[in-house]
Design a protein around this motif. Structure first.
Motif, short mmCIF file in Angstrom:
data_model
loop_
_atom_site.label_atom_id
_atom_site.label_comp_id
_atom_site.label_asym_id
_atom_site.label_seq_id
_atom_site.Cartn_x
_atom_site.Cartn_y
_atom_site.Cartn_z
N ALA A 79 39.20 30.65 33.08
CA ALA A 79 38.49 30.98 34.32
C ALA A 79 39.32 31.91 35.19
O ALA A 79 38.77 32.83 35.82
CB ALA A 79 38.14 29.70 35.07
N ILE A 80 40.66 31.72 35.23
CA ILE A 80 41.47 32.60 36.07
C ILE A 80 41.55 34.00 35.49
O ILE A 80 41.64 34.98 36.22
CB ILE A 80 42.87 32.00 36.37
CG1 ILE A 80 43.70 31.88 35.11
CG2 ILE A 80 42.76 30.69 37.08
CD1 ILE A 80 45.15 31.50 35.38
N ASP A 105 38.18 35.50 36.50
CA ASP A 105 38.19 35.83 37.94
C ASP A 105 38.99 37.10 38.20
O ASP A 105 38.59 37.94 39.01
CB ASP A 105 38.77 34.68 38.76
CG ASP A 105 37.86 33.46 38.76
OD1 ASP A 105 36.67 33.62 38.42
OD2 ASP A 105 38.36 32.35 39.07
N PHE A 106 40.12 37.25 37.51
CA PHE A 106 40.96 38.45 37.71
C PHE A 106 40.20 39.71 37.31
O PHE A 106 40.18 40.71 38.03
CB PHE A 106 42.25 38.31 36.89
CG PHE A 106 43.08 39.57 36.85
CD1 PHE A 106 43.80 39.98 37.95
CD2 PHE A 106 43.11 40.35 35.70
CE1 PHE A 106 44.55 41.14 37.92
CE2 PHE A 106 43.86 41.52 35.66
CZ PHE A 106 44.59 41.91 36.77
N HIS A 107 39.53 39.68 36.15
CA HIS A 107 38.81 40.86 35.67
C HIS A 107 37.60 41.18 36.55
O HIS A 107 37.30 42.34 36.81
CB HIS A 107 38.40 40.69 34.22
CG HIS A 107 39.56 40.76 33.27
ND1 HIS A 107 40.30 41.90 33.08
CD2 HIS A 107 40.14 39.82 32.47
CE1 HIS A 107 41.27 41.68 32.20
NE2 HIS A 107 41.18 40.41 31.82
N MET A 134 48.62 27.03 37.02
CA MET A 134 48.38 28.43 37.36
C MET A 134 47.25 28.52 38.38
O MET A 134 46.21 27.88 38.21
CB MET A 134 48.01 29.22 36.11
CG MET A 134 49.09 29.28 35.08
SD MET A 134 48.53 30.14 33.60
CE MET A 134 49.92 29.89 32.53
N VAL A 135 47.45 29.32 39.43
CA VAL A 135 46.45 29.46 40.47
C VAL A 135 45.64 30.73 40.26
O VAL A 135 44.41 30.69 40.23
CB VAL A 135 47.12 29.49 41.87
CG1 VAL A 135 46.08 29.71 42.96
CG2 VAL A 135 47.90 28.22 42.11
N LYS A 136 46.33 31.87 40.11
CA LYS A 136 45.60 33.12 39.92
C LYS A 136 46.49 34.14 39.23
O LYS A 136 47.71 33.99 39.17
CB LYS A 136 45.07 33.66 41.24
CG LYS A 136 46.13 34.13 42.21
CD LYS A 136 45.45 34.71 43.44
CE LYS A 136 46.48 35.22 44.42
NZ LYS A 136 45.88 35.86 45.57
#
Length: 196
Positions: A184-185, A188-190, A143-145
């Motif tokens: 971590a992704i 990062d999204f939030h 998964m990247v993002k």
């Protein structure tokens, strides 16, 4: 239209007529009450499952008693462990505290549940946990993002969070929050959504 008038020859006739009518009313009320009780029992029996417990089994007992001045939100309602010492009927059990022989009491099956001893719970080695995570994630396509999020109801009508995930190879799909192992992704999204 007026009801017919009844004429009584004596006060004894009037009293006996009233007693007869009262007895009929009581009988009718009793029959209606019994019919309502039967119907309520049938409805209850459709939804209820009686769980059988064995003598000597450890259980929790539900006792929502509160002391004055304490909040009910923070109190423990399940007490124990207790041990079953006798089965009085299909729904009533005689129990006592595991560490005391004096405190015998009778409880209904709706107020008890199985006790799982923390020492009896299965324990896995750290190596087993790591190998399970590696087998769940596909290392070829990580998964990247996260692109989007939504909530939907599952089979038990509870809300579940889903993320729209983009993989390294460009593939995108909706994934349950529990299936994402890289926190971590999610973070990062939030963070990117708060700044937008």
């Amino acid at each position: 239209m007026c009801p017919p008038t009844i004429t009584y020859t004596s006060s004894d006739d009037y009293k006996s007529e009233m007693v007869t009518r009262l007895q009929e009313a009581f009988t009718l009320a009793k029959d209606n009450l019994q019919a309502a009780q039967r119907k309520q029992k049938e409805q209850y029996d459709l939804k209820s499952d009686v769980i059988n417990y064995d003598i000597g089994e450890k259980i929790w007992v539900f006792n929502p008693s509160t002391k004055p001045g304490l909040s009910t939100k923070l109190l423990h309602n399940w007490h124990g462990p207790y041990i079953i010492i006798d089965k009085l009927s299909d729904v009533n059990y005689k129990i006592q505290m595991c560490d005391s022989k004096k405190s015998e009491q009778t409880v209904h099956v709706n107020r008890i549940k199985h006790f799982v001893d923390p020492d009896d719970r299965p324990v896995t080695d750290e190596g087993d946990i790591g190998s399970n995570i590696d087998s769940i994630e596909n290392n070829d396509n990580t998964m990247v993002k996260i692109l989007d999020t939504m909530r939907s109801r599952n089979e038990s009508k509870r809300l579940e969070k889903h993320y729209f995930v983009q993989y390294e190879n460009g593939e995108t799909k909706w994934v349950k929050e529990n299936d994402i192992k890289d926190f971590a992704i999610i973070n990062d999204f939030h963070i990117s959504n708060e700044n937008a």
